[in-house]
Design an enzyme around this catalytic site. Structure first.
Site, mmCIF file in Angstrom:
data_model
loop_
_atom_site.group_PDB
_atom_site.id
_atom_site.type_symbol
_atom_site.label_atom_id
_atom_site.label_comp_id
_atom_site.label_asym_id
_atom_site.label_seq_id
_atom_site.Cartn_x
_atom_site.Cartn_y
_atom_site.Cartn_z
ATOM 1 N N VAL A 412 0.838 -1.201 0.000
ATOM 2 C CA VAL A 412 0.000 0.000 0.000
ATOM 3 C C VAL A 412 0.875 1.254 0.000
ATOM 4 C CG1 VAL A 412 -1.674 1.326 1.343
ATOM 5 C CG2 VAL A 412 -1.958 -1.146 1.093
ATOM 6 N N HIS A 413 1.945 1.246 0.793
ATOM 7 C CA HIS A 413 2.857 2.392 0.798
ATOM 8 C C HIS A 413 3.515 2.570 -0.574
ATOM 9 C CE1 HIS A 413 2.460 2.140 5.191
ATOM 10 N NE2 HIS A 413 2.948 3.366 5.213
#
Length: 476
Positions: A412-413
């Site tokens: 996600v990052h």
């Protein structure tokens, strides 16, 4: 005071060189130069928040029996979540927003995604509990109409095979989850099968079956109440449009039937946090404009001039030194902006009393402690919906569940970095996954019980990590 004096110095230097406290002011012009795009951004954000209601519609359909959560319900929810986040990311690429607009919209989109997931899967679980309780209530009703035989019944299961030790405890969801062995779940299935068979039951069977079923029903009822302390908030009465959108604006990404609430709003406190929010944004813009923007434009210039990769890498150490302190300040200010000002401002306006948004992460001695303490809302989400869900649904051990949790968080990052830099490199993903061996290292005899050394190593990572990442994305 140090930050204030630092900003005053930046403004004074800008005034001396450019005749303007904001300097050349490219960042502000990029953010607000096109007012139409600001309006589009805010409108898109409102539509995005409104679309979370799709999850509420699905849960109403599950409650009414139109869709089975254990059948197509969770599949539809996952498909919708995929479409939702793809639309969020796709819109940022379609509009070609500056990185400031992109970061805001994508991060808010991820928050809305987590909220939808938590709302859907907790209510989906409760729908299964509700159906199970309704089934058992029906079986208890059937037992009341059974005429027991006088002689011992040969119908399975015999009373001697039924586990009853748990009946001495008060029925609760906690006791049901933690105290009951797996055999007791099988007991319920066998009792239901015995009632459905219509075979004769003796007096002792009827009595024990009824006790076991009533205990289970009471435990299931306790689970349907969740953390609610007032009548009318238990499942399925919580499935109202008002309840859903109230949850959307609360500063949490983990859905509960009820949250601790404060009695009133401290308007002075709310105004203080609002002022701090805008003040911190202004300071961040000043630092970015003065120290980060020139470095970024220098790398853009090198690429435009066709400087080979080797030449750009020779600039890497100097770029890193130029960015270490500005990025450290931006990192701390970003954390303060979100977890201290914005979340507390929202909490005050929504009477949200649980203000445990972070712990003293600056005292961390290991990276697993940092993962728990720096962002409590997301940590609680990952703990419930990734870590524990991996253990229960995928039947993996704790170490594998930890690996899955870290990997998902890293992906996600990396998605956010892709949206900002418009290229996929995986640097952030790799560095985040490197935290796992560092966690194991912190538990060895060389680092265990050496808090000061652990904290020094942690802060070295915090100082160098953001600037190394940005430099890599800019150069390559």
């Amino acid at each position: 005071m140090a930050v204030f004096l630092f900003v005053v110095k930046i403004a004074a230097d800008n005034w001396r060189v450019h005749g303007n406290p904001l300097g050349t002011n490219e960042i502000m012009r990029g953010m607000f130069g096109c007012k139409r795009e600001v309006v589009v951004l805010l409108g898109a954000d409102g539509v995005m928040c409104a679309l979370t209601g799709v999850g509420w519609v699905l849960q109403r359909m599950v409650r009414e029996g139109t869709v089975a959560w254990d059948g197509w319900g969770w599949v539809v929810q996952h498909v919708w979540q995929t479409v939702f986040i793809a639309g969020v990311v796709g819109l940022t690429r379609l509009r070609e927003w500056p990185w400031t607009h992109t970061v805001f919209f994508v991060l808010h989109g991820l928050v809305m995604l987590m909220k939808q997931h938590s709302y859907a899967f907790y209510n989906g679980h409760l729908s299964s509990v509700y159906k199970q309780r309704a089934l058992l209530l029906g079986k208890i009703k059937e037992l009341e109409g059974v005429s027991p035989v006088t002689s011992p019944s040969a119908t399975e299961p015999p009373v001697a095979d039924i586990h009853t030790t748990h009946l001495t405890k008060a029925p609760s969801a906690r006791e049901r989850r933690q105290s009951l062995p797996h055999e007791n779940v099988l007991d319920i299935d066998r009792i239901v099968a015995a009632i459905d068979s219509g075979e004769p039951l003796d007096q002792e069977q009827v009595h024990v079956f009824e006790r076991v079923l009533k205990w289970e029903v009471d435990a299931l009822s306790d689970e349907l109440r969740g953390k609610s302390t007032q009548p009318g908030r238990e499942y399925p009465r919580n499935l109202t449009l008002c309840n859903h959108y109230e949850y959307v604006v609360l500063p949490t990404v983990v859905y509960e039937l009820e949250y601790p609430r404060s009695a009133s709003i401290n308007w002075y406190y709310a105004a203080e946090k609002a002022a701090a929010c805008f003040g911190i944004i202004f300071v961040m813009i000043m630092i970015s404009q003065a120290f980060i923007y020139p470095v970024v434009m220098d790398t853009v210039r090198m690429k435009d001039e066709g400087v080979p990769l080797a030449g750009r890498f020779r600039r890497f150490p100097w770029m890193l030194l130029d960015l270490v302190f500005p990025f450290m300040m931006e990192y701390l200010l970003t954390w303060y902006l979100i977890w201290e000002t914005i979340l507390n401002f929202l909490a005050e306006l929504t009477y949200f009393a649980d203000r445990g948004f972070y712990d003293a992460w600056w005292n961390c001695v290991s990276w697993d402690q940092f993962a728990r303490d720096w962002n409590r809302p997301v940590h609680n989400f990952l703990l419930r919906h990734v870590y524990h869900s991996s253990i229960s649904a995928m039947k993996v051990d704790r170490h594998t569940a930890t690996l899955i949790t870290f990997f998902l968080s890293a992906c996600v990052h990396e998605l956010v970095m892709w949206c900002i830099f418009k290229k996929l490199r995986g640097y952030l993903l790799i560095l985040q996954m490197c935290q796992l061996p560092l966690v194991r290292l912190s538990r060895t005899k060389w680092l265990r019980n050496r808090a000061t050394l652990g904290n020094v190593i942690f802060w070295l990572g915090i100082f160098t990590g953001p600037s190394v990442l940005c430099s890599l994305y800019l150069i390559l």
